[in-house]
Each structure stands twice: as C-alpha cells, then as structure tokens.
Design a protein around this motif. Structure first.
Motif, mmCIF file in Angstrom:
data_model
loop_
_atom_site.group_PDB
_atom_site.id
_atom_site.type_symbol
_atom_site.label_atom_id
_atom_site.label_comp_id
_atom_site.label_asym_id
_atom_site.label_seq_id
_atom_site.Cartn_x
_atom_site.Cartn_y
_atom_site.Cartn_z
ATOM 1 N N ASP A 20 37.514 -29.603 14.670
ATOM 2 C CA ASP A 20 37.221 -29.126 16.141
ATOM 3 C C ASP A 20 37.786 -30.399 17.272
ATOM 4 O O ASP A 20 38.292 -30.157 18.167
ATOM 5 C CB ASP A 20 35.663 -29.316 16.336
ATOM 6 C CG ASP A 20 35.108 -27.789 15.573
ATOM 7 O OD1 ASP A 20 35.900 -27.024 15.373
ATOM 8 O OD2 ASP A 20 33.799 -28.041 15.611
ATOM 9 N N LEU A 21 37.659 -31.657 16.682
ATOM 10 C CA LEU A 21 38.239 -32.863 17.383
ATOM 11 C C LEU A 21 39.501 -32.704 17.628
ATOM 12 O O LEU A 21 40.063 -33.117 18.672
ATOM 13 C CB LEU A 21 37.673 -33.957 17.115
ATOM 14 C CG LEU A 21 36.418 -34.600 17.470
ATOM 15 C CD1 LEU A 21 35.872 -35.892 16.630
ATOM 16 C CD2 LEU A 21 36.122 -34.734 18.589
ATOM 17 N N VAL A 22 40.237 -32.325 16.682
ATOM 18 C CA VAL A 22 41.740 -31.976 16.606
ATOM 19 C C VAL A 22 42.118 -31.318 17.803
ATOM 20 O O VAL A 22 43.073 -31.464 18.659
ATOM 21 C CB VAL A 22 42.345 -31.635 15.315
ATOM 22 C CG1 VAL A 22 43.978 -31.364 15.553
ATOM 23 C CG2 VAL A 22 42.338 -32.965 14.337
ATOM 24 N N ARG A 23 41.351 -30.139 17.673
ATOM 25 C CA ARG A 23 41.711 -28.833 18.882
ATOM 26 C C ARG A 23 41.351 -29.447 20.263
ATOM 27 O O ARG A 23 41.811 -28.962 21.231
ATOM 28 C CB ARG A 23 40.910 -27.672 18.346
ATOM 29 C CG ARG A 23 41.590 -26.944 17.572
ATOM 30 C CD ARG A 23 40.931 -25.418 17.175
ATOM 31 N NE ARG A 23 39.583 -25.503 16.612
ATOM 32 C CZ ARG A 23 39.272 -25.769 15.569
ATOM 33 N NH1 ARG A 23 40.174 -25.759 14.440
ATOM 34 N NH2 ARG A 23 38.086 -25.634 14.944
ATOM 35 N N ASP A 24 40.193 -30.232 20.304
ATOM 36 C CA ASP A 24 39.793 -30.506 21.685
ATOM 37 C C ASP A 24 39.083 -31.960 21.621
ATOM 38 O O ASP A 24 38.135 -32.376 21.389
ATOM 39 C CB ASP A 24 38.737 -29.606 22.215
ATOM 40 C CG ASP A 24 38.168 -29.953 23.430
ATOM 41 O OD1 ASP A 24 38.662 -31.191 24.136
ATOM 42 O OD2 ASP A 24 37.331 -29.263 24.182
ATOM 43 N N PRO A 25 40.097 -33.083 21.748
ATOM 44 C CA PRO A 25 39.721 -34.531 21.584
ATOM 45 C C PRO A 25 38.493 -34.834 22.617
ATOM 46 O O PRO A 25 38.112 -35.982 22.612
ATOM 47 C CB PRO A 25 41.019 -35.294 21.791
ATOM 48 C CG PRO A 25 42.033 -34.213 21.863
ATOM 49 C CD PRO A 25 41.452 -32.798 22.127
ATOM 50 N N ASP A 26 38.246 -34.191 23.497
ATOM 51 C CA ASP A 26 37.354 -34.527 24.557
ATOM 52 C C ASP A 26 35.893 -33.947 24.421
ATOM 53 O O ASP A 26 35.134 -34.006 25.032
ATOM 54 C CB ASP A 26 37.852 -34.276 25.969
ATOM 55 C CG ASP A 26 38.958 -34.871 26.170
ATOM 56 O OD1 ASP A 26 39.218 -35.969 26.171
ATOM 57 O OD2 ASP A 26 39.960 -34.075 27.016
#
Length: 187
Positions: free
Chosen positions: A70-76
């Motif tokens: 999930d963090l790779v897809r959306d680092p924010d």
C-alpha cells in the motif's frame, strides 16, 4: 469487578506472560460478546481463534507485506509512520501474543465496522473481567492472500475488521492522560 474498575483496568496490552489462554475461557468471552448491540440485531460477526504462534507470525508477515505494498502505491498514507517497524523482520504486528481472535463479517453488511467495534469492545471488557489483557491491532487486518485466508477459514464473502490479541498481561499500564469531554453544545 465493578464497572469503574473495569474501565480503569481495560488497557491496551502488548506484553503477555508465556501462558496459553484456555479455549473454554475464550469461548466464555466470545459468548459474552453476543450481548453486544448490532444494527437491526443482525449479529453478523464471526470469529477465528488462532493459538498457533507460527500461524500468528505468518499472518503478521502477510499483513506487513500488504501494508508495505500500500505504501509503494501511495507513499503519503498515514501508515507511513509505521514503515520502519513494517520493514523490521523481527517486528510482529501481533506482539508475539499467545492468542489472536479475528472478528470477521460479511462485506455487504453496511454497519459491519460499527457492529464489530461494539462486539470487540464487549470482548475486551469480558476479557478484562477475567484477568486477561487485549489489544485491537489495526495493522493486523490487512491479510489479503487468498490462500492464507483460506487456511484460517475466513469466508470469501467476509473481511477481517478487528484483529484482537489476548493473553495474560505481564503488567497493566496506567491509563494515558485523557482530556475532558468536548461538549459542543447543550440545548
């Protein structure tokens, strides 16, 4: 235990004695959750009880993998604050607890999150009244691998809402400071 003591002693416990929780005690606690209110009295919650520490570790690793994806897809994402722990191979999102109870329910039940929240609260209060400690592990609800979900028999039409660890606490920490109620208006 009176109600005030129950409220005071129900804390998030992440360190447990090396002692198993007897299945009959878990079943008593789960029976107590049947008293929790649910929307339209649907009582949609189902439970998966996991005592096997290797299985709990496997679920932790799968949840960490999903969250890092999930963090790779959306680092924010707000879970960015946990990235270091999620990348730590030794970190177990379930804190090496002796038992994990997954609260699951049908994906199509509109009130599922609230129903699970109320049911998990009853579970945590019942556990506290029996000298056990619990902690709702939000990071542990992200198990997406269909094979793993099949192994623990989470039906495909259901989702995990509340993973709750349970065991005999090493100690009960004091309550963190709470602010006064924020009453917006009295009419």
């Amino acid at each position: 235990m009176d109600f005030k003591s129950l409220l005071t002693n129900r804390r998030a416990i992440r360190e447990f004695q090396d002692k198993e929780v007897p299945l009959h005690v878990l079943k008593e606690i789960i029976q107590d959750t049947c008293l929790a209110p649910t929307a339209s009295n649907l009582q949609p919650i189902k439970f998966v009880i996991i005592h096997d520490r290797e299985q709990i570790r496997k679920l932790s690793d799968e949840s960490k993998k999903s969250l890092l994806d999930d963090l790779v897809r959306d680092p924010d994402l707000p879970l960015k604050q946990y990235e270091g722990a999620l990348r730590d191979g030794q970190f177990n999102v379930f804190y090496n607890a002796p038992c994990l109870v997954l609260f699951v329910g049908p994906k199509d039940v509109y009130s599922l999150d609230v129903d699970c929240g109320l049911t998990a609260t009853y579970f945590m209060f019942s556990a506290t009244s029996k000298g056990l400690g619990t902690c709702w592990i939000g990071l542990g609800a992200h198990i997406r691998d269909k094979k793993i979900l099949g192994e623990i028999e989470v039906p495909s039409e259901c989702r995990i809402v509340a993973p709750v660890i349970i065991g005999y606490p090493k100690s009960i920490p004091p309550a963190s400071e709470r602010h006064s109620p924020d009453i917006l208006k009295i009419i």
